[in-house]
Design an enzyme around this catalytic site. Structure first.
Site, PDB file in Angstrom:
ATOM      1  N   SER A 137      22.668  15.207 108.204  1.00 25.98           N
ATOM      2  CA  SER A 137      23.813  14.747 109.004  1.00 25.98           C
ATOM      3  C   SER A 137      24.410  15.852 109.881  1.00 25.98           C
ATOM      4  CB  SER A 137      24.877  14.146 108.089  1.00 25.98           C
ATOM      5  OG  SER A 137      25.399  15.136 107.267  1.00 25.98           O
ATOM      6  N   ASP A 188      18.860  16.389  97.089  1.00 21.19           N
ATOM      7  CA  ASP A 188      20.029  15.629  96.635  1.00 21.19           C
ATOM      8  C   ASP A 188      19.580  14.220  96.246  1.00 21.19           C
ATOM      9  OD1 ASP A 188      21.484  17.853  97.311  1.00 21.19           O
ATOM     10  OD2 ASP A 188      22.482  16.953  99.041  1.00 21.19           O
ATOM     11  N   THR A 209      29.616  14.611 101.897  1.00 24.41           N
ATOM     12  CA  THR A 209      28.726  15.633 101.321  1.00 24.41           C
ATOM     13  C   THR A 209      28.204  16.540 102.437  1.00 24.41           C
ATOM     14  OG1 THR A 209      27.971  13.896  99.819  1.00 24.41           O
ATOM     15  CG2 THR A 209      26.764  15.987  99.770  1.00 24.41           C
ATOM     16  N   LYS A 254      23.692  24.003  99.420  1.00 25.82           N
ATOM     17  CA  LYS A 254      24.673  24.575 100.361  1.00 25.82           C
ATOM     18  C   LYS A 254      24.019  25.546 101.343  1.00 25.82           C
ATOM     19  CE  LYS A 254      28.309  23.914  96.998  1.00 25.82           C
ATOM     20  NZ  LYS A 254      28.752  22.616  97.530  1.00 25.82           N
ATOM     21  N   GLY A 258      24.183  11.603 103.857  1.00 23.01           N
ATOM     22  CA  GLY A 258      23.343  12.745 103.490  1.00 23.01           C
ATOM     23  C   GLY A 258      23.962  14.057 103.932  1.00 23.01           C
ATOM     24  N   ASP A 276      29.747  22.629 104.419  1.00 22.35           N
ATOM     25  CA  ASP A 276      28.577  23.447 104.811  1.00 22.35           C
ATOM     26  C   ASP A 276      28.381  23.386 106.321  1.00 22.35           C
ATOM     27  OD1 ASP A 276      28.183  23.870 102.113  1.00 22.35           O
ATOM     28  OD2 ASP A 276      26.856  22.127 101.935  1.00 22.35           O
TER      29      ASP A 276
END
Ligand code: RIB
Length: 302
Positions: free
Chosen positions: A289, A13, A246, A40, A285, A250
Protein backbone atom coordinates in the site's frame (compact mmCIF):
# COMPACT_ATOMS: atom_id res chain seq x y z
CA UNK A 1 21.11 12.58 -4.03
CA UNK A 2 21.87 10.41 -0.99
CA UNK A 3 20.75 6.83 -0.53
CA UNK A 4 18.47 5.29 2.08
CA UNK A 5 19.80 2.22 3.93
CA UNK A 6 17.24 0.31 6.01
CA UNK A 7 18.46 -2.37 8.43
CA UNK A 8 15.33 -4.18 9.48
CA UNK A 9 12.72 -6.88 9.45
CA UNK A 10 11.06 -8.60 6.53
CA UNK A 11 7.84 -10.48 7.27
CA UNK A 12 5.00 -12.22 5.56
CA UNK A 13 1.83 -10.72 7.05
CA UNK A 14 -0.92 -13.31 7.49
CA UNK A 15 -4.04 -11.19 7.90
CA UNK A 16 -7.43 -12.37 9.15
CA UNK A 17 -10.21 -9.84 8.61
CA UNK A 18 -13.21 -9.84 10.93
CA UNK A 19 -16.12 -7.59 11.86
CA UNK A 20 -14.55 -6.94 15.25
CA UNK A 21 -11.54 -8.00 17.32
CA UNK A 22 -12.05 -10.93 19.71
CA UNK A 23 -11.81 -10.25 23.42
CA UNK A 24 -9.33 -12.35 25.42
CA UNK A 25 -10.61 -15.94 25.56
CA UNK A 26 -13.19 -15.29 22.84
CA UNK A 27 -13.46 -16.71 19.31
CA UNK A 28 -15.03 -14.64 16.53
CA UNK A 29 -15.78 -15.72 12.96
CA UNK A 30 -13.46 -14.14 10.41
CA UNK A 31 -14.15 -13.09 6.83
CA UNK A 32 -10.93 -13.64 4.83
CA UNK A 33 -7.30 -14.71 5.14
CA UNK A 34 -4.90 -12.52 3.15
CA UNK A 35 -1.12 -12.69 2.67
CA UNK A 36 0.79 -9.41 2.29
CA UNK A 37 4.52 -8.65 2.25
CA UNK A 38 5.35 -6.69 5.39
CA UNK A 39 7.80 -6.26 8.24
CA UNK A 40 8.67 -2.78 9.44
CA UNK A 41 12.07 -2.75 7.71
CA UNK A 42 10.71 -3.97 4.38
CA UNK A 43 7.74 -1.60 4.53
CA UNK A 44 10.01 1.39 5.17
CA UNK A 45 12.38 0.36 2.37
CA UNK A 46 9.49 -0.05 -0.11
CA UNK A 47 8.09 3.37 0.88
CA UNK A 48 11.46 5.06 0.23
CA UNK A 49 12.15 3.16 -3.02
CA UNK A 50 8.69 3.84 -4.49
CA UNK A 51 9.24 7.54 -3.88
CA UNK A 52 12.26 7.40 -6.17
CA UNK A 53 15.17 7.28 -3.70
CA UNK A 54 17.83 4.58 -4.19
CA UNK A 55 17.20 2.25 -1.26
CA UNK A 56 19.15 -0.71 0.10
CA UNK A 57 17.59 -3.15 2.57
CA UNK A 58 19.81 -5.05 5.00
CA UNK A 59 18.09 -8.08 6.50
CA UNK A 60 17.46 -11.80 6.45
CA UNK A 61 14.92 -14.22 5.04
CA UNK A 62 14.40 -17.88 5.83
CA UNK A 63 15.16 -20.43 3.12
CA UNK A 64 11.44 -21.07 2.60
CA UNK A 65 8.57 -20.31 0.23
CA UNK A 66 7.63 -17.06 2.04
CA UNK A 67 11.27 -15.97 1.70
CA UNK A 68 11.26 -16.50 -2.06
CA UNK A 69 7.96 -14.67 -2.46
CA UNK A 70 9.11 -11.74 -0.32
CA UNK A 71 12.38 -11.44 -2.27
CA UNK A 72 10.47 -11.36 -5.59
CA UNK A 73 8.05 -8.73 -4.33
CA UNK A 74 10.75 -6.45 -2.87
CA UNK A 75 12.88 -6.63 -6.02
CA UNK A 76 9.83 -5.64 -8.10
CA UNK A 77 9.40 -2.51 -5.92
CA UNK A 78 12.94 -1.40 -6.80
CA UNK A 79 14.53 -2.17 -3.42
CA UNK A 80 18.22 -3.17 -3.63
CA UNK A 81 18.41 -6.63 -2.00
CA UNK A 82 22.15 -7.28 -2.38
CA UNK A 83 22.46 -7.27 1.44
CA UNK A 84 19.44 -9.49 2.19
CA UNK A 85 20.69 -12.98 3.08
CA UNK A 86 18.83 -16.27 2.98
CA UNK A 87 19.37 -18.03 6.29
CA UNK A 88 19.22 -21.81 6.73
CA UNK A 89 17.66 -23.38 9.81
CA UNK A 90 15.00 -20.77 10.43
CA UNK A 91 11.80 -19.45 8.86
CA UNK A 92 11.09 -16.07 7.33
CA UNK A 93 9.64 -13.51 9.75
CA UNK A 94 5.88 -13.94 10.05
CA UNK A 95 3.27 -11.55 11.44
CA UNK A 96 -0.18 -12.78 12.45
CA UNK A 97 -2.51 -9.82 12.07
CA UNK A 98 -6.17 -9.39 12.96
CA UNK A 99 -7.83 -6.56 11.07
CA UNK A 100 -11.22 -5.17 12.05
CA UNK A 101 -12.66 -1.69 11.40
CA UNK A 102 -9.33 -0.60 9.81
CA UNK A 103 -7.45 -1.25 13.08
CA UNK A 104 -5.11 -4.13 13.74
CA UNK A 105 -3.53 -6.26 16.40
CA UNK A 106 -0.22 -7.92 15.48
CA UNK A 107 1.86 -10.82 16.81
CA UNK A 108 5.29 -10.97 15.16
CA UNK A 109 7.39 -14.14 15.14
CA UNK A 110 10.89 -12.93 14.12
CA UNK A 111 12.45 -16.08 12.62
CA UNK A 112 15.36 -14.98 10.39
CA UNK A 113 15.02 -11.33 11.52
CA UNK A 114 16.49 -12.34 14.88
CA UNK A 115 19.70 -13.39 13.08
CA UNK A 116 20.54 -9.99 11.54
CA UNK A 117 23.94 -9.28 13.10
CA UNK A 118 26.76 -6.75 13.28
CA UNK A 119 28.53 -8.35 10.29
CA UNK A 120 25.43 -7.82 8.15
CA UNK A 121 25.40 -4.09 8.87
CA UNK A 122 29.17 -3.77 8.32
CA UNK A 123 28.72 -4.29 4.57
CA UNK A 124 26.93 -1.16 3.27
CA UNK A 125 29.06 1.72 1.97
CA UNK A 126 27.42 4.65 3.76
CA UNK A 127 28.36 8.23 2.91
CA UNK A 128 27.54 11.80 3.93
CA UNK A 129 24.00 12.67 2.82
CA UNK A 130 22.76 9.09 3.20
CA UNK A 131 20.01 8.18 5.65
CA UNK A 132 20.27 5.07 7.86
CA UNK A 133 16.95 3.73 9.18
CA UNK A 134 16.11 0.99 11.66
CA UNK A 135 13.33 -0.29 13.96
CA UNK A 136 13.08 -2.72 16.86
CA UNK A 137 12.31 -5.94 14.94
CA UNK A 138 16.02 -6.89 14.64
CA UNK A 139 18.46 -7.27 17.58
CA UNK A 140 19.24 -3.96 19.31
CA UNK A 141 23.07 -4.47 19.34
CA UNK A 142 22.88 -4.79 15.53
CA UNK A 143 21.06 -1.46 15.31
CA UNK A 144 23.71 0.18 17.52
CA UNK A 145 26.51 -1.20 15.29
CA UNK A 146 24.66 0.07 12.18
CA UNK A 147 24.15 3.56 13.60
CA UNK A 148 27.79 3.79 14.80
CA UNK A 149 28.92 3.14 11.22
CA UNK A 150 26.34 5.57 9.84
CA UNK A 151 27.42 8.33 12.23
CA UNK A 152 31.10 7.75 11.37
CA UNK A 153 30.22 8.09 7.66
CA UNK A 154 28.28 11.34 8.21
CA UNK A 155 24.87 9.79 7.46
CA UNK A 156 21.65 10.80 9.27
CA UNK A 157 20.20 8.13 11.58
CA UNK A 158 16.46 7.52 12.00
CA UNK A 159 15.13 5.13 14.65
CA UNK A 160 11.55 3.90 14.81
CA UNK A 161 11.52 2.12 18.21
CA UNK A 162 8.67 -0.24 17.29
CA UNK A 163 7.53 -2.55 18.73
CA UNK A 164 8.45 -0.71 21.93
CA UNK A 165 11.08 -2.23 24.20
CA UNK A 166 13.58 -0.83 26.65
CA UNK A 167 16.66 0.56 24.90
CA UNK A 168 20.08 1.50 26.26
CA UNK A 169 20.70 5.25 26.45
CA UNK A 170 23.83 4.59 24.30
CA UNK A 171 21.59 3.44 21.44
CA UNK A 172 19.29 6.46 21.74
CA UNK A 173 22.38 8.72 21.75
CA UNK A 174 23.21 7.46 18.24
CA UNK A 175 19.87 8.68 16.88
CA UNK A 176 19.31 11.94 14.97
CA UNK A 177 15.58 11.51 14.38
CA UNK A 178 13.30 9.40 16.57
CA UNK A 179 9.89 8.51 15.10
CA UNK A 180 7.35 6.82 17.34
CA UNK A 181 3.63 6.63 18.08
CA UNK A 182 1.97 7.56 21.34
CA UNK A 183 2.12 4.00 22.72
CA UNK A 184 5.87 3.77 22.10
CA UNK A 185 6.37 7.28 23.51
CA UNK A 186 4.47 6.29 26.65
CA UNK A 187 6.50 3.10 27.00
CA UNK A 188 9.90 4.77 26.57
CA UNK A 189 9.14 7.71 28.86
CA UNK A 190 6.98 6.02 31.50
CA UNK A 191 4.14 8.50 30.81
CA UNK A 192 0.51 7.27 30.70
CA UNK A 193 -0.58 8.44 27.25
CA UNK A 194 -3.78 8.01 25.26
CA UNK A 195 -4.32 8.91 21.60
CA UNK A 196 -7.02 11.40 22.70
CA UNK A 197 -4.60 13.35 24.97
CA UNK A 198 -3.86 17.05 24.40
CA UNK A 199 -0.74 17.74 22.29
CA UNK A 200 0.90 19.30 25.40
CA UNK A 201 1.03 15.85 27.05
CA UNK A 202 2.90 14.43 24.05
CA UNK A 203 5.23 17.46 23.89
CA UNK A 204 6.07 17.08 27.59
CA UNK A 205 6.88 13.38 27.14
CA UNK A 206 8.79 13.91 23.87
CA UNK A 207 10.95 16.59 25.50
CA UNK A 208 12.33 14.02 27.92
CA UNK A 209 13.63 11.98 24.95
CA UNK A 210 14.83 14.84 22.74
CA UNK A 211 18.34 15.61 24.09
CA UNK A 212 19.49 17.21 20.84
CA UNK A 213 17.57 14.92 18.52
CA UNK A 214 14.38 15.53 16.53
CA UNK A 215 11.39 13.63 17.96
CA UNK A 216 8.35 12.94 15.74
CA UNK A 217 5.21 11.54 17.33
CA UNK A 218 2.83 10.03 14.79
CA UNK A 219 -0.74 10.54 16.00
CA UNK A 220 -2.74 8.62 13.39
CA UNK A 221 -5.57 10.68 11.96
CA UNK A 222 -4.52 13.66 14.11
CA UNK A 223 -1.29 13.96 12.11
CA UNK A 224 2.27 14.31 13.40
CA UNK A 225 3.80 16.30 16.21
CA UNK A 226 7.50 17.12 15.84
CA UNK A 227 9.95 18.58 18.32
CA UNK A 228 12.75 20.30 16.43
CA UNK A 229 15.46 22.24 18.29
CA UNK A 230 13.16 22.93 21.23
CA UNK A 231 10.28 24.13 19.00
CA UNK A 232 7.23 22.00 18.34
CA UNK A 233 5.16 21.86 15.19
CA UNK A 234 1.96 20.00 14.43
CA UNK A 235 1.39 18.71 10.90
CA UNK A 236 -2.39 18.08 10.83
CA UNK A 237 -3.72 14.75 9.55
CA UNK A 238 -5.70 14.56 6.30
CA UNK A 239 -9.36 13.50 6.33
CA UNK A 240 -9.39 10.19 4.47
CA UNK A 241 -11.33 6.95 4.69
CA UNK A 242 -8.94 4.43 6.25
CA UNK A 243 -9.43 0.75 5.40
CA UNK A 244 -6.19 -0.64 6.89
CA UNK A 245 -3.72 1.32 9.01
CA UNK A 246 -1.10 -1.49 8.97
CA UNK A 247 2.22 -0.04 7.79
CA UNK A 248 1.09 3.62 7.91
CA UNK A 249 3.80 4.50 10.45
CA UNK A 250 6.35 2.66 8.28
CA UNK A 251 5.18 4.64 5.25
CA UNK A 252 5.79 7.85 7.20
CA UNK A 253 9.30 6.73 8.21
CA UNK A 254 10.31 5.59 4.71
CA UNK A 255 8.87 8.70 3.04
CA UNK A 256 10.63 11.00 5.49
CA UNK A 257 13.94 9.18 4.94
CA UNK A 258 13.55 9.41 1.16
CA UNK A 259 12.90 13.15 1.27
CA UNK A 260 15.82 13.84 3.60
CA UNK A 261 18.13 11.78 1.36
CA UNK A 262 16.97 14.03 -1.53
CA UNK A 263 18.10 17.05 0.50
CA UNK A 264 14.63 18.37 1.34
CA UNK A 265 14.31 20.54 4.49
CA UNK A 266 12.92 18.65 7.49
CA UNK A 267 9.65 20.61 7.69
CA UNK A 268 8.83 19.91 4.03
CA UNK A 269 9.81 16.27 4.45
CA UNK A 270 7.43 15.96 7.44
CA UNK A 271 4.49 17.36 5.46
CA UNK A 272 5.30 15.09 2.52
CA UNK A 273 5.56 11.97 4.70
CA UNK A 274 2.28 12.83 6.44
CA UNK A 275 0.50 12.89 3.06
CA UNK A 276 2.19 9.65 1.98
CA UNK A 277 0.92 7.89 5.13
CA UNK A 278 -2.61 9.19 4.51
CA UNK A 279 -2.58 7.46 1.11
CA UNK A 280 -1.22 4.21 2.56
CA UNK A 281 -4.15 3.79 5.00
CA UNK A 282 -6.67 3.86 2.14
CA UNK A 283 -5.41 0.50 0.81
CA UNK A 284 -5.16 -3.03 2.17
CA UNK A 285 -1.85 -4.51 3.29
CA UNK A 286 1.43 -3.04 4.50
CA UNK A 287 4.20 -3.01 1.85
CA UNK A 288 1.80 -3.16 -1.15
CA UNK A 289 0.00 0.00 0.00
CA UNK A 290 3.02 2.34 -0.18
CA UNK A 291 2.32 5.27 -2.57
CA UNK A 292 4.23 6.46 -5.63
CA UNK A 293 5.72 9.93 -6.05
CA UNK A 294 2.90 10.88 -8.41
CA UNK A 295 0.23 9.85 -5.91
CA UNK A 296 1.82 11.94 -3.14
CA UNK A 297 2.33 14.93 -5.42
CA UNK A 298 -1.27 14.78 -6.67
CA UNK A 299 -2.52 14.65 -3.08
CA UNK A 300 -0.26 17.56 -2.06
CA UNK A 301 -1.63 19.60 -4.95
CA UNK A 302 -5.24 19.25 -3.81
O1 RIB B 1 4.27 -1.91 11.05
C1 RIB B 1 3.52 -2.90 10.42
C2 RIB B 1 4.30 -4.17 10.38
O2 RIB B 1 4.51 -4.65 11.68
C3 RIB B 1 3.61 -5.30 9.65
O3 RIB B 1 3.87 -5.31 8.26
C4 RIB B 1 4.10 -6.53 10.39
O4 RIB B 1 4.91 -7.36 9.62
C5 RIB B 1 4.82 -6.02 11.61
O5 RIB B 1 6.17 -6.09 11.47
Amino acid sequence: MGRVFVAGSINMDVVATAERHPRIGETVAGEAVLYFPGGKGANQAVAAAKLGTPTTLIGRLGADAFGQELRRFLAAQGVDLALVKDTAGTHSGTAIITLANADNTIVVVPGANARVDADDVAAPMLATGDVAVSQFEIPLPTIAAFFRRARAAGATTILNPAPAKQADPELLDLVDILILNETELGFLTGHELRDSDDPERFIEAAQTLAQGKVVCVTLGKRGVLALVEGQHLLVPGREVKAVDTTGAGDCFVGALASQLACGRPLRDALAYANVAASICVQRMGAAPSMPTTKEVEDALAT
